[in-house]
Each structure stands twice: as C-alpha cells, then as structure tokens.
Enzyme design. Structure first.
Site, mmCIF file in Angstrom:
data_model
loop_
_atom_site.group_PDB
_atom_site.id
_atom_site.type_symbol
_atom_site.label_atom_id
_atom_site.label_comp_id
_atom_site.label_asym_id
_atom_site.label_seq_id
_atom_site.Cartn_x
_atom_site.Cartn_y
_atom_site.Cartn_z
ATOM 1 N N LEU A 244 0.822 -1.206 0.000
ATOM 2 C CA LEU A 244 0.000 0.000 0.000
ATOM 3 C C LEU A 244 0.857 1.257 0.000
ATOM 4 C CD1 LEU A 244 -2.710 1.478 0.222
ATOM 5 C CD2 LEU A 244 -2.569 1.173 2.709
ATOM 6 N N ASP B 175 12.981 2.492 10.652
ATOM 7 C CA ASP B 175 12.411 1.277 11.234
ATOM 8 C C ASP B 175 11.626 1.723 12.461
ATOM 9 O OD1 ASP B 175 11.803 -1.085 12.516
ATOM 10 O OD2 ASP B 175 13.830 -1.926 12.379
ATOM 11 N N ASN C 88 2.171 4.383 7.624
ATOM 12 C CA ASN C 88 1.706 3.224 6.872
ATOM 13 C C ASN C 88 2.370 1.926 7.323
ATOM 14 O OD1 ASN C 88 0.668 1.773 4.297
ATOM 15 N ND2 ASN C 88 2.888 1.620 4.087
ATOM 16 N N SER D 120 -11.697 -2.570 8.046
ATOM 17 C CA SER D 120 -11.431 -2.672 6.590
ATOM 18 C C SER D 120 -12.446 -3.595 5.972
ATOM 19 C CB SER D 120 -9.979 -3.014 6.504
ATOM 20 O OG SER D 120 -9.521 -4.260 6.366
ATOM 21 N N TYR E 99 -3.367 -8.710 15.282
ATOM 22 C CA TYR E 99 -3.330 -7.607 14.312
ATOM 23 C C TYR E 99 -4.513 -6.664 14.511
ATOM 24 C CZ TYR E 99 -3.341 -5.212 9.792
ATOM 25 O OH TYR E 99 -3.351 -4.262 8.801
ATOM 26 N N LYS F 258 -4.759 -2.718 15.821
ATOM 27 C CA LYS F 258 -5.376 -1.663 15.010
ATOM 28 C C LYS F 258 -6.444 -0.917 15.802
ATOM 29 C CE LYS F 258 -3.009 -2.060 11.236
ATOM 30 N NZ LYS F 258 -2.149 -0.959 10.770
#
Length: 257
Positions: free
Chosen positions: A16, A67, A94, A147, A173, A177
């Site tokens: 992305l 990083d 991102n 999403s 994950y 988020k």
C-alpha cells in the site's frame, strides 16, 4: 528549502505504501515524496521504479531509512527531513505488520507475537508521530494519517478447543489496530488547536504482502487492487475527506466498528 509540500510515507517501498507514492506522483502538483523504508536499498529501488514508471511526474522522490521499532532509526529520519526540507506537511504512518501466522505456526509465542504486533502497529506509529510533531508544526497545512473483510474471516469457528488454524488469522493484528484508532483520537485531541489534521485511514482489504499469503491467494479471497487504497489515501492528503477529520474513515464513509 523547497516550498513544495513534503510527504513521508513509512513502509513506502512496497504494498500500500508504494501505491500511495505512485498515486501522489501522478498528480499535477509537485510534492517532495519521501519513501520511508527499513532497508535503504529497497527504498532506493522503489524510488527508481516510480521514476521509471512516471518520468513526467512533477514530484521529487527520495528515500530515508526508518524502522518504527528503532528509536534511533526514527530520530535519524527526523534529522534527514529537518536538514533536507525543514518541515513535514504530511506524515502517513503506513508501516505495519501482521504476526498472527507466526503465532499460529508456533514461530512466535502468544506473548511475543502480541507484543510485537502492538510494538509495530501502535507504539511504532506513536513514537514516529511524537518525533515528527515539531516538523509537522512547521507546515502551513500539516496532516497526519495513521477494513470490510469477508464473512469467512469474521465467521466464528465450531465449538471446542483448540480451534482449527485459519487461512487469515488476525487476532493480534486487529487488536493492535483498535489501539491505533484510539491513539489517533488522542493525537486529534492533542494537536487540534495546532491545526494538524489527524485521521485513521482504512484502505480496505487489499492484495498486498501484509498477511504473508501472497497476492494471488488474497485476490481469490476478494482482496482488491492495492492501487485503490493508494488513491484513497491520496484523496485524504488532497483534503477531500477533511470533513471527517479525527475519525476512522474508509472509502464509503466512516469506518463502522
């Protein structure tokens, strides 16, 4: 120092992030686009790729090693942006990762996997923002972006334990988020009177390398072209979603919980 808007995209060398770079590079407006990459060679390769694809682009591309798990690396990127451009107009956090496959496969323990997910997706984005805030406040129009998945992913497994391994595990994950969304709300509150626009941008279910399944597998699951997400983030940068500032947004509107 250049008067053009300066945009930094962490994790901008692939997936992305690279699509965001590509979408912005197609605009008639001139930007200073900085591709943030953990590996500098990969960042340089991404710059070359976009320059070859879009030789008529009005934007100037560069890369910086960053990083989000390394404070020294983040500070080094800040020093680069400060010395080269003197300000930062847009920070796109991102960079992120999904470690659930490694947890499911036994490569990481539950604790190590969850800690790594939160450290990468939440703490990494937070520390990056903290370090870049002084440069964002040098901008005339600062912006900061941090999403619908299908029924098979959201379906509950049969009763019993242990649960069967799934194709696309997302427990740590998604949890990270959710934490990132609250972090965004806090930054919106903290920077509201400074004129810094803050968003959490959900690009949708895209065929990138994030889940480690490969683009073809993800496309069969219904994932869309990453360019769609890249263009969506570009629209946020261009101010087309300013009415939704301080919210978690996706292409169709406000992201439902």
């Amino acid at each position: 120092m250049s008067s053009a808007n300066t945009i930094l995209i962490t994790g901008g060398n692939t997936g992305l992030g690279l699509e965001i770079v590509r979408a912005l590079s197609k605009e008639a407006v001139s930007y200073n686009i900085i591709i943030g990459s953990r590996n500098l060679e990969k960042g340089i390769k991404a710059v070359t790729q976009i320059q070859e694809e879009l030789p008529q682009s009005q934007s100037k591309l560069s890369t910086v090693q960053i990083d989000v798990l390394s404070d020294d690396s983040i500070r080094g990127a800040v020093e680069y942006v400060a010395s080269t451009f003197g300000k930062l107009d847009v920070l796109i956090n991102n960079a992120g990762a999904n470690f659930d496959h490694d947890i499911q496969g036994g490569k990481l323990s539950q604790r190590d996997g969850w800690n790594l997910a939160w450290n990468t997706n939440v703490t990494g984005a937070h520390v990056t923002t903290v370090e870049f805030v002084p440069l964002l406040l040098q901008s005339a129009s600062p912006d900061y972006s941090s999403s619908q998945v299908f029924a098979v992913i959201n379906a509950s497994p049969e009763a019993g334990w242990p649960k069967p391994q799934t194709l696309n595990p997302t427990e740590s994950y998604r949890s990270s988020k959710a934490g990132l969304n609250m972090m965004m709300r806090q930054w919106y509150r903290i920077l509201k009177n400074d004129g810094v626009k803050v968003f959490a941008v959900s690009p949708g279910f895209l065929a990138t390398g994030l889940a480690g399944l490969g683009e073809e597998t993800l496309r069969k699951m219904g994932a869309r072209d990453p360019a769609i997400g890249g263009n969506f983030v570009k629209d946020v940068v261009l101010g087309k979603r300013d009415a939704d500032e301080g919210k978690a947004i996706y292409i169709q509107g406000i992201q439902p919980w």
